[in-house]
Design a protein around this motif. Structure first.
Motif, mmCIF file in Angstrom:
data_model
loop_
_atom_site.group_PDB
_atom_site.id
_atom_site.type_symbol
_atom_site.label_atom_id
_atom_site.label_comp_id
_atom_site.label_asym_id
_atom_site.label_seq_id
_atom_site.Cartn_x
_atom_site.Cartn_y
_atom_site.Cartn_z
ATOM 1 N N SER A 54 0.867 -1.190 0.111
ATOM 2 C CA SER A 54 0.039 -0.030 -0.096
ATOM 3 C C SER A 54 0.860 1.277 -0.057
ATOM 4 O O SER A 54 0.181 2.187 -0.119
ATOM 5 C CB SER A 54 -0.826 -0.019 1.375
ATOM 6 N N ILE A 55 2.172 0.973 0.198
ATOM 7 C CA ILE A 55 2.973 2.299 0.404
ATOM 8 C C ILE A 55 4.026 2.127 -0.874
ATOM 9 O O ILE A 55 4.075 1.210 -1.348
ATOM 10 C CB ILE A 55 3.757 2.538 1.634
ATOM 11 N N ASN A 56 4.670 3.313 -1.108
ATOM 12 C CA ASN A 56 5.763 3.371 -2.165
ATOM 13 C C ASN A 56 7.253 3.713 -1.542
ATOM 14 O O ASN A 56 7.382 5.113 -1.514
ATOM 15 C CB ASN A 56 5.474 4.198 -3.335
ATOM 16 N N PRO A 57 7.892 2.927 -0.886
ATOM 17 C CA PRO A 57 9.205 3.640 -0.416
ATOM 18 C C PRO A 57 10.194 4.041 -1.574
ATOM 19 O O PRO A 57 11.043 4.685 -1.194
ATOM 20 C CB PRO A 57 9.802 2.296 0.161
ATOM 21 N N ALA A 58 9.970 3.742 -3.042
ATOM 22 C CA ALA A 58 10.714 4.107 -3.835
ATOM 23 C C ALA A 58 10.622 5.518 -4.105
ATOM 24 O O ALA A 58 11.609 6.447 -4.716
ATOM 25 C CB ALA A 58 10.283 3.451 -5.154
#
Length: 446
Positions: free
Chosen positions: A105-109
């Motif tokens: 659900s998240i986008n560390p990139a």
């Protein structure tokens, strides 16, 4: 003729500080920890057991294949990164493990910092595995003492220099709501709306002048005599869902408690619902994050206005996206929706719980430079703290608009941080009181 003989131990490289022993300490301890050795004077990363994990992988690598050695070092690196994040955000172990399923659900990139750290840890872990595998025969003759001493020294330094930032105060239960006297009976007896705004990552300022800067954004030009302004600091426990348990249900806890049967009859939304209040929760991210779609109704919310609903119901008002790793609706836009909801059906009392989003670390700096962070004379000296205060000021400006609206019926407004500000920089971290969050109450004058 005089001859010199060496002991078998020295001849085989078992001397405590032989070349092979120092090489093993370099490969198994120094290289996988080098990034954190370099930045430790300036940045905080809790790594109490990480040096020992890499050392264990190095020792096992003396007897395993190269492939397994690589896997062990990469696993140690993954555990290292997970523990750092868990400690930074004060996630209890069970919450941290359960949170892994929300990774999609998240986008560390979207965070350059996260990318650089992951790449560096992966590269150094792989390099350590390669060097140990390539020199396995020689390193089997090494003494482990230098590596053990060095790993223990790194863990000891972390214990003395970093762990104090993460010590959890042993205090009785406390919350902004209990400190300000906003019990369910008091709210119902006051016949007023209640708006609770939980601000992501807003800790307790150590400098009263910095706290006053943010407070002034909230209180500027308020209608004279309409509110009494109160403020204080309260202890917190856990992360964001811990704040919900603290302020809504008067107990330390987190979302797992309410998914597994914790009592909810004393939770404020349930109490106000029973008294005829409309209970609504707002948030700019998805409702399935931390399964809020399941436990929010259990604690008494009749309606949830999250990104899932708001971008469908009012697409024209939620075109923009804000944030980095947690990319969702902009707090300014959600604040306008909260404002509009408070004004609908004025004869029906309302309780609104608004959890903000955009100041989640790592954050995206706001174009709205309320604190003059990009000027030659910033109002807050530390750049990171100044930029975060800009983001919190956006929320405070929205609340100020709500409080200043002449058409708003009587409404008490409580603003409180969810948990400490999870900063990596030591200088920035020192701008906040450890273990506490700030709160401000606008108590209406009837």
């Amino acid at each position: 003729m005089l001859t010199t003989t060496q002991s078998p131990a020295t001849d085989k490289g078992y001397a405590l500080f032989s070349r092979n022993s120092l090489m093993f300490a370099l490969f198994a301890v120094v290289i996988p920890n080098v990034l954190f050795l370099l930045v430790a004077p300036f940045y905080i990363a809790s790594r109490l057991i990480s040096p020992l994990l890499f050392l264990a992988a190095g020792i096992a690598g003396l007897f395993l294949s190269a492939r397994l050695t690589f896997l062990l070092f990469l696993a140690a690196g993954l555990i290292d990164l997970t523990l750092m994040v868990m400690m930074a955000f004060h996630l209890p172990f069970d919450v941290a493990m359960d949170s892994l399923k929300y990774a999609a659900s998240i986008n560390p990139a979207k965070s350059a910092l996260y990318i650089c750290i992951v790449l560096f840890v992966t590269a150094t872990s792989a390099l350590s595995a390669y060097l140990i595998s390539r020199n396995r025969t020689k390193l089997r003759q090494a003494s482990l003492v230098p590596a053990l001493l060095l790993a223990a020294g790194l863990s000891g330094a972390d214990l003395a220099w970093t762990q104090p930032y993460f010590n959890k105060p042993d205090v009785p239960f406390q919350s902004a709501r209990t400190m300000s006297g906003l019990s369910a009976d008091a709210i119902i007896g006051g016949h007023a709306n209640l708006l609770i705004v939980v601000v992501e990552g807003m800790g307790a300022y150590a400098d009263p002048e910095e706290r006053q800067l943010l407070k002034s954004v909230l209180t500027k030009n308020l209608p004279e005599g309409r509110f009494n302004v109160e403020d204080g600091q309260t202890y917190y426990s856990g992360s964001t869902t811990g704040a919900a348990s603290r302020e809504l249900c008067n107990r330390w806890g987190d979302y797992i408690d309410y998914l597994t049967g914790a009592p909810t009859e004393n939770c404020l939304p349930n109490q106000l619902d029973a008294a005829g209040y409309e209970t609504i929760a707002f948030h700019g991210f998805t409702m399935d994050m931390f399964q809020r779609d399941k436990w929010y109704p259990r604690i008494g919310f009749q309606k949830m206005e999250f990104m899932d609903q708001l971008e469908v119901e009012q697409p024209e008002h939620f075109v923009q996206r804000c944030g980095s790793v947690f990319s969702g609706l902009c707090d300014a836009d959600v604040g306008k929706a909260v404002h509009a909801t408070l004004k609908t059906e004025p004869d029906t009392p309302k309780f609104i719980y608004w959890l903000t989003l955009n100041s989640h670390i790592p954050y995206v700096d706001s174009q709205n430079d309320t604190m003059s962070c990009r000027s030659a004379a910033p109002k807050i000296r530390n750049k990171t703290v100044c930029e975060l205060t800009n983001l919190w000021a956006i929320v405070f400006e929205q609340v100020n608009e709500i409080a200043s609206d002449p058409d708003l019926t009587n409404t008490d407004i409580l603003i409180v941080g969810d948990h400490h500000t999870p900063l990596w920089e030591r200088a920035a971290k020192d701008d906040f009181v450890l273990g506490k969050v700030d709160w401000i109450l606008l108590r209406h004058n009837d």
